[in-house]
Design an enzyme around this catalytic site. Structure first.
Site, short mmCIF file in Angstrom:
data_model
loop_
_atom_site.label_atom_id
_atom_site.label_comp_id
_atom_site.label_asym_id
_atom_site.label_seq_id
_atom_site.Cartn_x
_atom_site.Cartn_y
_atom_site.Cartn_z
N LYS A 424 0.74 -1.40 0.14
CA LYS A 424 -0.12 -0.15 0.07
C LYS A 424 1.08 1.28 0.31
O LYS A 424 0.39 2.57 0.32
CB LYS A 424 -0.86 0.08 1.28
CG LYS A 424 -1.68 -0.67 0.98
CD LYS A 424 -2.83 -1.15 2.68
CE LYS A 424 -3.77 -2.55 2.06
NZ LYS A 424 -3.35 -3.91 2.11
N LEU A 464 -2.70 -13.39 4.84
CA LEU A 464 -3.19 -14.22 5.18
C LEU A 464 -3.41 -14.71 7.26
O LEU A 464 -1.99 -15.07 7.32
CB LEU A 464 -3.83 -15.35 4.25
CG LEU A 464 -3.61 -15.18 2.72
CD1 LEU A 464 -3.71 -16.44 2.00
CD2 LEU A 464 -4.91 -15.11 2.72
#
Length: 660
Positions: A424, A464
């Site tokens: 990001k 995850l």
């Protein structure tokens, strides 16, 4: 008629329950009497078969021999411990005991016939031995089946995918358990189709759709051998349409380490959802950079930081400093690492420290006190909407926390400093990404300003299983009955596992020379909506849609959250450079000189002290981070009146300056 049958079954089950409820001594008496009767019957049947007389009657001498043989056999069974065995849990050793006892009984029949000069044909002991074994073992097997059958049928029928060593161990463990009943093996070897293993049928993976309803399978368990060359992505594609819950068992390494048992059934490993092979580090390089070193992990109690600690401690550093702001998180990871340290005999010094990375003197004193040589900086606020709603705290932690920790590392003479960054940070549309990109620029500038401490950064996608990950969120939503909420039908993300991310960080920390931004070749990005549907199917449910209104779980779209974008990237430029690791690339990206970065930090500091979120956003835009917000400022305090206070403060400052 049905009433009569039900009555018979009821009376039979009543007798069984009555027998099971007897005291242990009385059960043994019943077993002895039962064996005595069947042993007498076996002797009579042996003579009758040998002499071909259906109504054969023994002489007094033969009756005496039979009685002594039975008494001797019962004594042998008692000596061998047969009557101490619990029938419902009867195993192979009990049957061996019966064989030994029956052999001794047959031999005693021969000897007694010879000593007492009684007519015992030579074939009678052999026939008797076979019949005695059948009767003694058969009665026990029958009782065991009658007792266990209702319990077995009450268990959930499961199919075991994998007919190797792991599958065999799992089937054996489940047979002894109380929850699951293995009914079929699924093999990847076509030649084994329709064969039998441990009394269970084996079917090929290519025929799984046909045989799951046949065996009334309610759950599928993956028991794949650790080094099996199975394409898990294709396997899950075959299992997904079945709408049967799919779970897995611990890996062999976990079993060997004593971290889990074979029957510890759990949800699918999140690696299975990736659809690619996990990245493996160069263990030799990583070990060399950590062995007998003093290592510090900031944010040690977080999802990434804690996994870093688990992997670092197994490389046997001299000491491991756990730096964490949350008391509970620090307590939990210190307790876990202490257990690993003790069980595996690693002899690593653990130092749990409470502290904030924004406090430079605290960081520096900790690094000096323990002679820290390598710092892994995992402390960060990384949840996009939360940072968007708490701009100043996000900037303080992500930007100034990184800067102060890095300056402390330089002052304390730390050799290596590795920043855990994020995808990001590439062309960010949110404050979290912009703050992490500015943190990268800070370290790149510090790497140019001095050469004592080697700074490097590791950039990767969504992890995850970490806090804020969609996988545990989706799993909870599915278990709660839905709906599963996805922000946008087309949103995609790169994914990796926590161990994979941690291994990459350790690898980068070993090969960095100064100022590099490392990125992972993460394969193809994953469409979040497809991931949600896959999880619904693999948990044994169906998606509820317009075409399938009777489905179980609906997927709904809530719209992009503040600061969120459809597509994430890992590189700002398009010309990555290779490294010594085939799956790790080095980004070629522009950096700013320290003087310019320092000026931006000063502006950011003044804006933060004034609680001026608008000014902070302007600094992030001007700091060459590539920050381009896709929405309005969302800080909760700022949007609820703080901006008025800031405007009033500015007016007061203006009046004060004019008066002066």
């Amino acid at each position: 008629m049905n009433t009569d049958k039900s009555a018979k079954r009821g009376s039979g089950s009543f007798l069984i329950r009555a027998f099971l409820n007897l005291p242990r001594f009385q059960k043994r008496i019943v077993s002895v009497l039962s064996d005595a009767f069947f042993l007498f019957f076996a002797i009579w049947a042996a003579f009758a078969l040998r002499l071909e007389q259906h109504l054969w009657l023994p002489t007094r001498e033969q009756l005496t021999v039979a009685a002594i043989t039975v008494v001797f056999t019962i004594a042998v069974f008692i000596h061998l411990g047969l009557y101490r065995a619990v029938i419902r849990y009867l195993g192979d050793r009990a049957f061996l005991t019966i064989i030994y006892g029956v052999i001794a009984s047959s031999v005693s029949l021969i000897i007694l016939g010879y000593l007492l000069q009684v007519f015992v044909p030579r074939s009678v002991p052999i026939i008797y031995g076979a019949l005695a074994f059948l009767f003694v073992s058969g009665t026990r097997m029958g009782v065991r089946m009658i007792v266990n059958h209702p319990k077995q049928m009450a268990k959930e029928a499961v199919a075991i995918v994998g007919a190797g060593e792991t599958g065999m161990q799992l089937a054996s463990a489940l047979e002894q358990g109380t929850e699951y009943r293995p009914v079929v093996f699924v093999t990847f070897d076509r030649a084994n189709h329709k064969s039998m293993i441990n009394g269970l049928p084996v079917v090929s993976i290519n025929h799984i759709a046909k045989h799951m309803p046949k065996y009334r399978v309610q759950r599928i368990l993956l028991a794949l051998d650790e080094h099996s060359q199975i394409d898990r992505k294709n396997l899950l594609k075959q299992l997904e349409p079945l709408s049967i819950p799919v779970q897995t068992v611990p890996s062999m390494s976990e079993l060997v380490a004593g971290q889990a048992r074979i029957n510890d059934i759990r949800d699918l490993e999140i690696e299975d959802l990736l659809g690619r092979d996990p990245v493996r580090p160069d263990s030799a390089v990583v070990a060399k950079s950590l062995y007998q070193k003093s290592v510090m992990v900031t944010g040690a109690g977080g999802s990434i930081g804690s996994e870093l600690c688990r992997q670092i401690i197994r490389h046997r550093p001299r000491s491991l400093v756990l730096f964490e702001q949350s008391e509970f998180s620090l307590y939990a990871i210190e307790r876990e690492l202490s257990a690993i340290n003790r069980v595996e005999g690693l002899a690593v010094e653990l130092h749990p420290l409470l502290g904030n990375v924004s406090h430079r003197r605290r960081c520096e004193s900790a690094m000096r006190a323990f002679g820290v040589q390598t710092v892994y900086h995992a402390a960060a606020y990384k949840h996009v909407p939360l940072v968007e709603h708490n701009v100043i705290e996000g900037v303080q932690n992500n930007v100034f926390g990184t800067w102060h920790t890095a300056e402390a590392a330089i002052a304390a003479g730390v050799e290596r400093f590795v920043l855990i960054s994020t995808d990001k940070a590439v062309r960010p549309t949110n404050v979290m990404g912009a703050s992490k990109r500015l943190a990268e620029l800070v370290l790149q500038a510090l790497a140019q300003r001095q050469n004592k401490t080697v700074f490097s950064m590791v950039r990767f996608g969504n992890v995850l299983g970490s806090s804020g990950s969609v996988v545990p969120l989706f799993r909870d939503q599915i278990r709660d009955g839905g709906p599963v909420t996805v922000t946008h039908p087309d949103i995609i993300r790169y994914f990796m596992t926590i161990p994979e991310a941690s291994q990459l960080v350790l690898q980068a920390g070993s090969i960095g020379l100064g100022g590099e931004v490392f990125v992972l070749d993460m394969g193809e990005p994953v469409k979040i909506a497809d991931l949600a549907r896959k999880m619904i199917h693999l948990m044994g449910l169906e998606e509820k849609t317009d075409s399938n209104p009777v489905g179980d779980i609906e997927v709904t779209f809530s719209g992009l959250r503040p600061g969120e974008k459809l597509y994430e990237e890992l590189l700002i430029g398009d010309d990555p450079q290779g490294t010594s690791h085939p799956r790790i690339m080095m980004a070629r990206e522009v950096y700013l000189p320290w003087e310019q970065v320092e000026d931006f930090l000063s502006q950011l500091q003044r804006a933060s002290q004034a609680f001026d979120c608008g000014a902070i956003i302007d600094v992030l835009k001007n700091a060459k981070t590539g920050y381009a917000p896709n929405g309005n400022l969302e800080d909760l305090v700022w949007c609820n009146g703080q901006s008025d206070v800031v405007a009033a403060d500015r007016q007061d400052d203006k009046v004060h300056r004019l008066s002066v």
